[in-house]
Design a protein around this motif. Structure first.
Motif, short mmCIF file in Angstrom:
data_model
loop_
_atom_site.label_atom_id
_atom_site.label_comp_id
_atom_site.label_asym_id
_atom_site.label_seq_id
_atom_site.Cartn_x
_atom_site.Cartn_y
_atom_site.Cartn_z
N ALA A 198 0.72 -1.22 0.10
CA ALA A 198 -0.12 0.05 0.05
C ALA A 198 0.76 1.39 0.05
CB ALA A 198 -0.82 -0.09 1.20
N THR A 199 0.55 2.00 -1.05
CA THR A 199 1.11 3.49 -0.93
C THR A 199 -0.21 4.45 -1.20
OG1 THR A 199 1.26 3.77 -3.22
CG2 THR A 199 3.18 2.48 -2.03
N GLU A 200 0.32 5.86 -0.96
CA GLU A 200 -0.72 6.84 -1.10
C GLU A 200 -1.57 6.77 -2.28
OE1 GLU A 200 -1.32 11.51 -0.47
OE2 GLU A 200 0.16 10.27 0.90
N THR A 201 -0.77 6.24 -3.44
CA THR A 201 -1.47 6.20 -4.80
C THR A 201 -1.78 4.82 -5.34
OG1 THR A 201 0.72 6.51 -5.91
CG2 THR A 201 -0.70 8.49 -5.50
N LYS A 202 -1.18 3.73 -5.01
CA LYS A 202 -1.42 2.30 -5.51
C LYS A 202 -1.55 1.54 -4.24
CE LYS A 202 1.56 3.03 -9.49
NZ LYS A 202 2.77 2.76 -10.36
N LEU A 203 -2.35 0.43 -4.65
CA LEU A 203 -2.56 -0.82 -3.66
C LEU A 203 -2.21 -2.26 -4.77
CD1 LEU A 203 -5.76 0.25 -1.94
CD2 LEU A 203 -3.52 0.20 -0.87
N LEU A 204 -1.34 -2.71 -4.18
CA LEU A 204 -1.36 -4.16 -4.74
C LEU A 204 -2.15 -5.23 -4.13
CD1 LEU A 204 0.36 -6.17 -7.09
CD2 LEU A 204 1.90 -6.30 -5.35
N VAL A 205 -2.93 -5.86 -4.63
CA VAL A 205 -3.89 -6.83 -4.10
C VAL A 205 -3.92 -8.01 -4.96
CG1 VAL A 205 -5.43 -5.07 -3.20
CG2 VAL A 205 -5.95 -6.30 -5.53
N GLN A 206 -4.43 -9.27 -4.20
CA GLN A 206 -4.36 -10.58 -4.93
C GLN A 206 -5.97 -10.93 -5.15
OE1 GLN A 206 -2.17 -13.58 -3.04
NE2 GLN A 206 -1.48 -14.43 -5.01
N ALA A 207 -6.29 -11.31 -6.24
CA ALA A 207 -7.56 -11.98 -6.46
C ALA A 207 -8.09 -13.30 -5.60
CB ALA A 207 -7.93 -12.09 -8.12
N PRO A 208 -9.03 -13.26 -4.92
CA PRO A 208 -9.25 -14.12 -3.99
C PRO A 208 -9.79 -15.51 -4.62
CG PRO A 208 -11.22 -12.65 -3.94
CD PRO A 208 -10.24 -12.17 -4.82
N ASP A 209 -9.70 -16.54 -3.81
CA ASP A 209 -10.40 -17.87 -4.14
C ASP A 209 -11.90 -17.64 -4.49
OD1 ASP A 209 -7.96 -18.91 -3.74
OD2 ASP A 209 -8.56 -20.01 -1.94
N GLY A 210 -12.16 -18.21 -5.58
CA GLY A 210 -13.85 -18.06 -5.98
C GLY A 210 -14.09 -16.54 -6.61
N VAL A 211 -13.24 -15.96 -7.08
CA VAL A 211 -13.29 -14.85 -7.53
C VAL A 211 -14.41 -14.74 -8.80
CG1 VAL A 211 -11.29 -14.75 -9.10
CG2 VAL A 211 -12.37 -12.77 -8.59
N GLN A 212 -15.13 -13.93 -9.20
CA GLN A 212 -16.01 -14.06 -10.04
C GLN A 212 -16.02 -12.45 -10.78
OE1 GLN A 212 -20.08 -14.99 -8.39
NE2 GLN A 212 -19.46 -17.17 -8.63
N THR A 213 -16.61 -12.41 -11.95
CA THR A 213 -16.67 -11.27 -12.65
C THR A 213 -17.43 -10.30 -12.05
OG1 THR A 213 -16.20 -12.10 -14.95
CG2 THR A 213 -17.20 -9.90 -14.91
N GLY A 214 -17.11 -8.95 -11.87
CA GLY A 214 -17.75 -7.90 -10.99
C GLY A 214 -16.90 -6.90 -10.75
N ARG A 215 -17.23 -5.85 -9.91
CA ARG A 215 -16.39 -4.66 -9.55
C ARG A 215 -15.54 -4.96 -8.48
NH1 ARG A 215 -17.87 -0.24 -12.23
NH2 ARG A 215 -19.91 -0.05 -13.34
#
Length: 727
Positions: free
Chosen positions: A242-259
């Motif tokens: 996490a920085t003030e302008t960027k977050l690096l995240v990992q798509a979770p198990d069971g991820v589905q198309t959506g916002r």
């Protein structure tokens, strides 16, 4: 020195003490905290009068007030408070407009300019939030009877909701980034604290699946990971950085198309859509060996053409990607690769391919890729010996004769006993394997005993037999596995009608298509749209009595539903028949010709009399997908492919191909839905000859059918023949 030697006990004690001092010093150095650098990043307000409190913001500050002195326009100012990030200074009496200076640890820091005036922005609340947030701006000198105040946030004008001399409420405008809140009244201006705009502008990548690392790009994020929450279509994701302008995240198990949505403490922010896609696949890699610098072609699906989203590693070493399409990658083998798997990663979704070996010898391809004994095959690659005898070539373990050799090409002959399998080349003890198998292929005639050349359709039975349709004679003939041909159903004299009965007692009128279901029932479509059923005992009955729809062919899917191509004056498309009940919903304004094909997922492929290649989806949509309105001959992508004519077609489930008769080009063509390409299985001159695909001759490519075991057969009406094709 001599005395120390004379008293060794004292010497050892002294050395031990020195050692302890050194160890203690090392430990002290190791545990010391890093020195923070004194740094000023902002100050506010930049205007006011006597008694105004100026906040200096930064890092590396000391909370000991005695270490600071400050001046405003050269006059001594009181340092009111100090923390690690803020120092507050009070403007002294008699100050004017000029410099603010802060002295700390013997160094004088130029903070900025202070304007002595009535207008002053002293505080804002809240100091963070999304676009549309109402900010309460406190200070003095805001009101003026002649000209209203103007508020900007990082230079963008904000809408003022309410205003008094000491309080303004303003709304954060669209497209605003984090920056100072400034108030202007007439010619005066005052800059206050920064407002942190909390916004999510974009995500990258926008596609992927479980485990894909996604970067959220925006502003106003919390640098403390726990204060940010990210969800993918409602499922919580792990935040890695996490920085003030960027977050690096990992798509979770069971991820589905959506916002992708973000919550910063109590502020919810809606983000873009993340689309879940299937992981990439690898169908072919060529070559599988060669020296560093070799160009390797990887064929498959699901590759991304967006820069940085597709990565290739060979034995764990990153390979340089030279070009990429959705179905093909070209990469260069890095130096010191060694031996190991080729891996393709698309947005962190990884697929492992075969082993690549960095060595002198490699096979990039061979042509033709099919044949029989005696077929001349050209092998291309690197590291071959220019002396033919020094190259040992085998076809699935059987040694072949090498007729000619260069460093990059071998000409060999498929040996006696050749069978489907890999080609290998051994040079000086180094062996290379072909990227794909050599297919033993060719054409064998089952029978040439069909009674007429007016044959128009046939299908394979469940026990090695065939059922052949003759429209002109209104008859169905049976060809036994031994090649014996007999009349199976229909009037012996070719009379038409709707008579029901066993075998030759039943009658047909202009039959156009024939298929068999899993229970062994035959179904015959007539040009009118009627469908007649022939039970396993030979009983002919009316199955569907249809309105006149101008049937052009009959197909069956893996659920035993029947499909009739229809082209009457009022109906153009296809009819689906389920358990004897027709569905006329698929009026697609098309003019189909011949039998359609239904692939493994229910998509319907059908030709059009006015266009060479149409594609219909089972829900009733219709679009030109394959070929062009002009006839011709070309393999390639759906848009580049050309057909002379499109006749009957069928889905080959074991090969995952739509096989298409192209009578005009005397060719059997293949549509590959996975790669969205059209290829030619064989294209022959007119005549009659069995042999390899490159040598066989056909009089006509009338129809194609597939036996339950996956064997493929062609109806050659000119030669009154049924012929088996292997590829």
């Amino acid at each position: 020195m001599q005395r120390m030697i004379q008293d060794p006990t004292k010497t050892y004690t002294l050395l031990l003490m020195l050692l302890l001092v050194l160890i203690g010093g090392c430990k002290k150095d190791k545990n010391e905290h890093p020195v923070l650098v004194f740094k000023v990043v902002n100050y506010f307000p930049n205007s006011g009068n006597t008694g105004t409190l100026i906040t200096i913001e930064g890092s590396g500050f000391d909370n000991d007030l005695s270490k600071y002195t400050a001046t405003v326009v050269g006059k001594q100012a009181e340092v009111v408070s100090a923390t690690a990030n803020y120092v507050v200074v009070m403007v002294p009496a008699g100050s004017g407009t000029g410099k603010i200076e802060l002295k700390y640890a013997g160094n004088v820091h130029d903070i900025g300019t202070y304007t002595y005036q009535a207008l002053s922005v002293k505080a804002i609340s809240p100091n963070r939030g999304p676009v549309g947030t109402n900010i309460r701006i406190r200070g003095e000198g805001f009101s003026d009877p002649d000209k209203p105040a103007v508020v900007t946030i990082n230079g963008n004008p904000a809408n003022i909701v309410s205003l008094s001399d000491t309080l303004i409420i303003a709304t954060v405008p669209d497209k605003t980034l984090s920056g100072p809140v400034e108030v202007k009244v007439k010619e005066s201006s005052s800059k206050g604290p920064n407002f942190r705009v909390q916004a999510l502008f974009d995500i990258t990548p926008k596609t992927g699946g479980k485990g894909t690392k996604v970067t959220l790009i925006g502003s106003g994020f919390e640098t403390e990971v726990a204060k940010n929450q990210v969800t993918f279509n409602g499922k919580a994701a792990q935040i890695l950085e996490a920085t003030e302008t960027k977050l690096l995240v990992q798509a979770p198990d069971g991820v589905q198309t959506g916002r992708v949505n973000l919550k910063i403490e109590d502020t919810p922010i809606e983000g873009p859509v993340f689309t879940v896609i299937a992981p990439p696949t690898i169908s072919l890699i060529t070559p599988l060996s060669g020296p560093a610098g070799t160009e390797v072609t990887i064929t498959g699906t699901g590759f991304s053409t967006i820069a940085g989203e597709t990565k290739v590693a060979i034995n764990g070493k990153d390979a340089v990607i030279k070009s990429v399409t959705a179905t093909e990658l070209k990469v260069t083998v890095p130096v010191n690769t060694g031996t190991g798997n080729i891996q393709v990663s698309v947005n962190d979704q990884v697929v492992a391919g075969p082993v690549y070996t960095e060595q002198a010898v490699g096979i990039s391809g061979f042509s033709p890729d099919n044949g029989n004994v005696g077929t001349v095959v050209t092998i291309t690659g690197v590291g071959f010996s220019t002396t033919p005898a020094n190259n040992t070539v085998t076809f699935n373990g059987v040694v072949a004769k090498v007729n000619a050799a260069t460093a990059t090409q071998l000409v060999v002959v498929a040996p006696q006993g050749v069978s489907t399998g890999f080609i290998k080349v051994r040079v000086n003890g180094v062996e290379a394997v072909s990227p794909k198998v050599f297919q033993t292929s060719g054409v064998i005639t089952i029978t040439t005993g069909l009674p007429h050349t007016s044959v128009n359709a046939f299908c394979a039975g469940q026990h090695g037999e065939f059922y052949v349709l003759f429209r002109t004679y209104n008859q169905v003939y049976k060809v036994d596995p031994n090649g014996t041909v007999t009349l199976y159903a229909g009037d012996p004299n070719g009379r038409t009608g709707n008579n029901e009965g066993i075998g030759t007692l039943g009658r047909f009128t202009a039959p156009v298509g024939i298929v068999m279901d899993k229970q062994g029932n035959l179904f015959v479509a007539e040009a009118s749209g009627n469908i007649k059923k022939i039970a396993p005992n030979g009983m002919v009955t009316m199955y569907v009595a249809s309105a006149s729809i101008g049937a052009s062919g009959l197909a069956i899917d893996n659920q035993d539903r029947l499909y009739i191509g229809a082209r009457s004056g009022s109906f153009f498309g296809f009819v689906i028949v389920t358990n004897g009940v027709p569905n006329y919903s698929f009026d697609l304004y098309a003019d189909p010709e011949g039998r359609m094909a239904i692939d493994g997922v229910g998509k319907v492929y059908g030709s059009d009399l006015d266009a060479t290649g149409r594609y219909a989806i089972g829900d009733g949509s219709y679009e030109r997908l394959i070929g062009d309105y002009s006839a011709g001959y070309a393999d390639g992508s759906y848009s580049d492919a050309r057909f002379g004519t499109i006749g009957n077609m069928i889905w080959a489930d074991t090969k995952k191909l739509v096989l298409v008769c192209d009578p005009e080009n005397n060719a059997l063509r293949a549509i590959n839905p996975a790669t969205q390409k059209v290829t030619t299985i064989f294209k022959t001159q007119k005549g009659f000859k069995d042999g390899g695909l490159a040598d066989a001759l056909f009089g006509d490519i009338t129809d194609v059918t597939i036996a339950p075991n996956g064997d493929i057969f062609i109806l050659d009406k000119t030669n009154k023949a049924i012929r088996k094709v292997t590829f």
